[in-house]
Scaffold this motif. Structure first.
Motif, short mmCIF file in Angstrom:
data_model
loop_
_atom_site.label_atom_id
_atom_site.label_comp_id
_atom_site.label_asym_id
_atom_site.label_seq_id
_atom_site.Cartn_x
_atom_site.Cartn_y
_atom_site.Cartn_z
N GLU A 1 1.07 -1.33 0.11
CA GLU A 1 -0.28 -0.26 0.37
C GLU A 1 0.95 1.00 0.38
O GLU A 1 2.03 1.06 0.03
CB GLU A 1 -1.18 -0.39 0.87
CG GLU A 1 -0.23 -0.38 2.73
CD GLU A 1 0.80 0.83 2.77
OE1 GLU A 1 0.31 2.09 2.57
OE2 GLU A 1 1.74 0.77 3.58
N ALA B 1 -3.84 0.95 -2.42
CA ALA B 1 -3.01 -0.52 -2.59
C ALA B 1 -2.77 -1.19 -3.61
O ALA B 1 -3.63 -0.93 -4.98
CB ALA B 1 -3.87 -1.65 -1.41
N MET C 1 -5.63 -3.66 -0.21
CA MET C 1 -4.95 -4.63 -1.07
C MET C 1 -5.50 -6.05 -1.03
O MET C 1 -4.72 -7.04 -1.41
CB MET C 1 -3.88 -5.32 0.80
CG MET C 1 -2.49 -4.08 0.44
SD MET C 1 -1.19 -4.40 1.58
CE MET C 1 -1.54 -4.20 3.26
#
Length: 210
Positions: free
Chosen positions: A28, A40, A102
Protein backbone atom coordinates in the motif's frame (compact mmCIF):
# COMPACT_ATOMS: atom_id res chain seq x y z
CA UNK A 1 41.31 3.35 -11.40
CA UNK A 2 37.57 2.62 -11.10
CA UNK A 3 35.90 4.18 -8.08
CA UNK A 4 33.56 1.36 -7.11
CA UNK A 5 32.22 3.30 -4.12
CA UNK A 6 30.84 5.95 -6.49
CA UNK A 7 29.10 3.44 -8.73
CA UNK A 8 25.35 2.91 -8.26
CA UNK A 9 24.56 -0.22 -6.24
CA UNK A 10 22.21 -2.64 -7.93
CA UNK A 11 19.32 -3.79 -5.78
CA UNK A 12 19.02 -7.56 -5.45
CA UNK A 13 15.43 -8.54 -4.71
CA UNK A 14 14.31 -12.14 -4.49
CA UNK A 15 12.46 -13.30 -7.58
CA UNK A 16 10.00 -15.35 -5.49
CA UNK A 17 9.65 -17.25 -2.23
CA UNK A 18 8.13 -20.47 -3.56
CA UNK A 19 9.32 -21.75 -6.90
CA UNK A 20 6.26 -23.93 -7.48
CA UNK A 21 3.55 -21.39 -6.56
CA UNK A 22 1.99 -18.41 -8.31
CA UNK A 23 2.79 -15.51 -5.99
CA UNK A 24 1.18 -12.08 -5.83
CA UNK A 25 2.92 -9.25 -4.02
CA UNK A 26 0.71 -6.81 -2.08
CA UNK A 27 1.57 -3.38 -0.75
CA UNK A 28 0.00 0.00 0.00
CA UNK A 29 0.92 3.68 -0.18
CA UNK A 30 -0.44 6.48 1.94
CA UNK A 31 -0.74 5.23 5.51
CA UNK A 32 1.05 8.26 6.96
CA UNK A 33 -0.58 11.30 5.31
CA UNK A 34 -3.15 13.60 6.88
CA UNK A 35 -5.07 13.93 3.62
CA UNK A 36 -6.08 11.82 0.66
CA UNK A 37 -6.92 8.15 0.19
CA UNK A 38 -4.73 5.15 0.71
CA UNK A 39 -3.86 3.16 -2.42
CA UNK A 40 -3.09 -0.55 -2.55
CA UNK A 41 -1.77 -2.80 -5.30
CA UNK A 42 -1.39 -6.48 -6.09
CA UNK A 43 1.09 -7.75 -8.69
CA UNK A 44 1.95 -11.13 -10.17
CA UNK A 45 5.27 -10.90 -11.99
CA UNK A 46 6.40 -13.28 -14.72
CA UNK A 47 8.99 -15.84 -13.75
CA UNK A 48 12.48 -14.39 -13.83
CA UNK A 49 11.37 -10.75 -13.90
CA UNK A 50 14.22 -8.43 -12.98
CA UNK A 51 14.94 -4.73 -13.26
CA UNK A 52 17.98 -3.07 -11.73
CA UNK A 53 15.96 -0.04 -10.54
CA UNK A 54 13.19 -1.97 -8.81
CA UNK A 55 13.17 -1.45 -5.05
CA UNK A 56 10.93 -0.36 -2.21
CA UNK A 57 9.20 2.60 -3.90
CA UNK A 58 10.05 4.92 -0.99
CA UNK A 59 13.74 4.40 -1.78
CA UNK A 60 13.35 5.17 -5.49
CA UNK A 61 13.54 8.45 -7.36
CA UNK A 62 10.25 9.70 -8.80
CA UNK A 63 11.45 9.34 -12.39
CA UNK A 64 12.51 5.75 -11.72
CA UNK A 65 9.14 4.92 -10.15
CA UNK A 66 7.36 6.28 -13.20
CA UNK A 67 9.61 4.31 -15.52
CA UNK A 68 9.02 1.10 -13.56
CA UNK A 69 5.27 1.75 -13.41
CA UNK A 70 4.96 1.40 -17.17
CA UNK A 71 7.22 -1.64 -17.32
CA UNK A 72 5.34 -3.42 -14.53
CA UNK A 73 1.95 -2.68 -16.06
CA UNK A 74 3.11 -4.03 -19.43
CA UNK A 75 4.99 -7.10 -18.26
CA UNK A 76 3.11 -8.30 -15.18
CA UNK A 77 1.08 -11.48 -15.51
CA UNK A 78 -1.67 -9.57 -13.71
CA UNK A 79 -1.92 -6.41 -11.61
CA UNK A 80 -4.57 -4.30 -9.90
CA UNK A 81 -4.69 -1.05 -7.95
CA UNK A 82 -7.42 -0.04 -5.49
CA UNK A 83 -8.19 3.22 -3.68
CA UNK A 84 -9.77 3.48 -0.21
CA UNK A 85 -11.18 6.95 0.40
CA UNK A 86 -10.98 9.09 3.53
CA UNK A 87 -14.49 8.21 4.69
CA UNK A 88 -13.62 4.53 4.76
CA UNK A 89 -10.25 5.25 6.38
CA UNK A 90 -12.02 7.13 9.18
CA UNK A 91 -14.53 4.31 9.54
CA UNK A 92 -12.07 1.40 9.59
CA UNK A 93 -8.87 3.15 10.79
CA UNK A 94 -5.86 3.44 8.51
CA UNK A 95 -4.43 -0.02 9.23
CA UNK A 96 -7.55 -1.94 8.29
CA UNK A 97 -8.33 0.44 5.44
CA UNK A 98 -4.91 -0.45 4.02
CA UNK A 99 -5.60 -4.17 4.48
CA UNK A 100 -9.02 -3.76 2.84
CA UNK A 101 -7.42 -2.04 -0.15
CA UNK A 102 -4.88 -4.84 -0.57
CA UNK A 103 -7.63 -7.45 -0.33
CA UNK A 104 -9.67 -5.69 -3.02
CA UNK A 105 -6.65 -5.43 -5.29
CA UNK A 106 -5.88 -9.13 -4.86
CA UNK A 107 -9.50 -10.04 -5.61
CA UNK A 108 -9.31 -8.14 -8.92
CA UNK A 109 -6.33 -10.06 -10.29
CA UNK A 110 -7.24 -11.87 -13.49
CA UNK A 111 -5.05 -14.82 -12.46
CA UNK A 112 -5.74 -16.29 -9.04
CA UNK A 113 -2.48 -16.58 -7.10
CA UNK A 114 -1.62 -19.57 -4.97
CA UNK A 115 -0.28 -17.30 -2.25
CA UNK A 116 -0.24 -13.60 -1.35
CA UNK A 117 2.99 -12.06 -0.08
CA UNK A 118 1.88 -9.07 1.98
CA UNK A 119 4.18 -6.26 3.01
CA UNK A 120 4.13 -5.66 6.77
CA UNK A 121 2.94 -7.78 9.67
CA UNK A 122 -0.86 -7.44 9.67
CA UNK A 123 -3.47 -8.92 7.36
CA UNK A 124 -6.80 -10.75 7.54
CA UNK A 125 -8.02 -13.96 5.91
CA UNK A 126 -10.39 -13.48 2.98
CA UNK A 127 -11.64 -15.29 -0.07
CA UNK A 128 -9.83 -18.52 0.73
CA UNK A 129 -6.47 -16.99 -0.21
CA UNK A 130 -3.35 -18.34 1.41
CA UNK A 131 -1.12 -15.49 2.55
CA UNK A 132 2.07 -14.63 4.39
CA UNK A 133 3.08 -11.28 5.84
CA UNK A 134 6.65 -10.13 5.22
CA UNK A 135 8.19 -7.32 7.26
CA UNK A 136 10.16 -5.08 4.87
CA UNK A 137 8.75 -7.19 2.07
CA UNK A 138 9.00 -4.31 -0.40
CA UNK A 139 12.78 -4.43 0.00
CA UNK A 140 12.89 -8.23 -0.13
CA UNK A 141 10.64 -9.62 -2.88
CA UNK A 142 10.29 -8.22 -6.40
CA UNK A 143 6.52 -8.74 -6.53
CA UNK A 144 5.95 -6.72 -3.34
CA UNK A 145 8.32 -4.01 -4.55
CA UNK A 146 6.39 -3.87 -7.82
CA UNK A 147 3.13 -3.50 -5.90
CA UNK A 148 4.67 -0.68 -3.87
CA UNK A 149 5.62 1.12 -7.09
CA UNK A 150 2.12 0.85 -8.55
CA UNK A 151 0.45 1.95 -5.33
CA UNK A 152 2.83 4.87 -4.82
CA UNK A 153 2.69 6.20 -8.38
CA UNK A 154 -1.11 5.90 -8.52
CA UNK A 155 -1.49 7.78 -5.25
CA UNK A 156 0.98 10.49 -6.22
CA UNK A 157 -0.87 11.00 -9.49
CA UNK A 158 -4.15 11.33 -7.59
CA UNK A 159 -2.71 13.82 -5.09
CA UNK A 160 -1.21 15.97 -7.83
CA UNK A 161 -4.62 16.18 -9.49
CA UNK A 162 -6.25 17.00 -6.14
CA UNK A 163 -3.65 19.73 -5.56
CA UNK A 164 -5.01 21.55 -8.59
CA UNK A 165 -8.32 21.99 -6.74
CA UNK A 166 -6.72 22.77 -3.36
CA UNK A 167 -3.46 24.55 -4.24
CA UNK A 168 -2.97 26.15 -0.79
CA UNK A 169 -1.97 22.85 0.81
CA UNK A 170 0.93 21.92 -1.48
CA UNK A 171 -0.29 18.38 -2.05
CA UNK A 172 1.61 18.17 -5.33
CA UNK A 173 4.78 18.43 -3.22
CA UNK A 174 3.93 16.86 0.14
CA UNK A 175 1.34 14.31 -1.09
CA UNK A 176 -0.74 14.99 2.01
CA UNK A 177 2.00 14.09 4.50
CA UNK A 178 2.38 16.26 7.63
CA UNK A 179 5.18 18.52 6.38
CA UNK A 180 5.70 21.97 7.88
CA UNK A 181 4.11 23.46 4.75
CA UNK A 182 1.02 21.29 5.06
CA UNK A 183 0.61 21.87 8.81
CA UNK A 184 0.92 25.63 8.35
CA UNK A 185 -1.74 25.56 5.61
CA UNK A 186 -4.15 23.61 7.83
CA UNK A 187 -3.65 26.12 10.66
CA UNK A 188 -4.32 29.00 8.28
CA UNK A 189 -7.09 27.61 6.07
CA UNK A 190 -8.53 24.72 8.09
CA UNK A 191 -9.28 21.18 7.02
CA UNK A 192 -10.89 20.09 3.76
CA UNK A 193 -13.20 17.18 3.04
CA UNK A 194 -10.10 15.30 1.88
CA UNK A 195 -8.44 15.40 5.31
CA UNK A 196 -8.69 12.36 7.56
CA UNK A 197 -10.68 13.07 10.69
CA UNK A 198 -9.39 10.05 12.60
CA UNK A 199 -5.86 11.37 13.11
CA UNK A 200 -4.55 14.74 14.26
CA UNK A 201 -0.97 15.78 15.00
CA UNK A 202 -0.57 17.18 18.51
CA UNK A 203 -0.13 20.71 17.22
CA UNK A 204 -3.48 20.66 15.39
CA UNK A 205 -6.89 20.81 17.02
CA UNK A 206 -9.63 18.43 15.82
CA UNK A 207 -12.08 21.33 16.22
CA UNK A 208 -10.65 22.81 13.04
CA UNK A 209 -13.04 20.44 11.26
CA UNK A 210 -15.99 22.40 12.70
Amino acid sequence: MTNFAAMPREIHLLDRKYQDLVEAGLDEAGRGPLAGPVFAAAVILPEGFHHSLLNDSKQMKEKDRELLRGIIEREAVSWAVEMVDVEEIDSLNILWASVTGMQRAAARLTVRPDILLVDGNRFRPFGGFRYETVVHGDATFASIAAASVLAKTARDEYMRALAGKFPKYGWDRNMGYPTAEHLAAIKKYGYTEHHRKSFHPKELEPTLFD
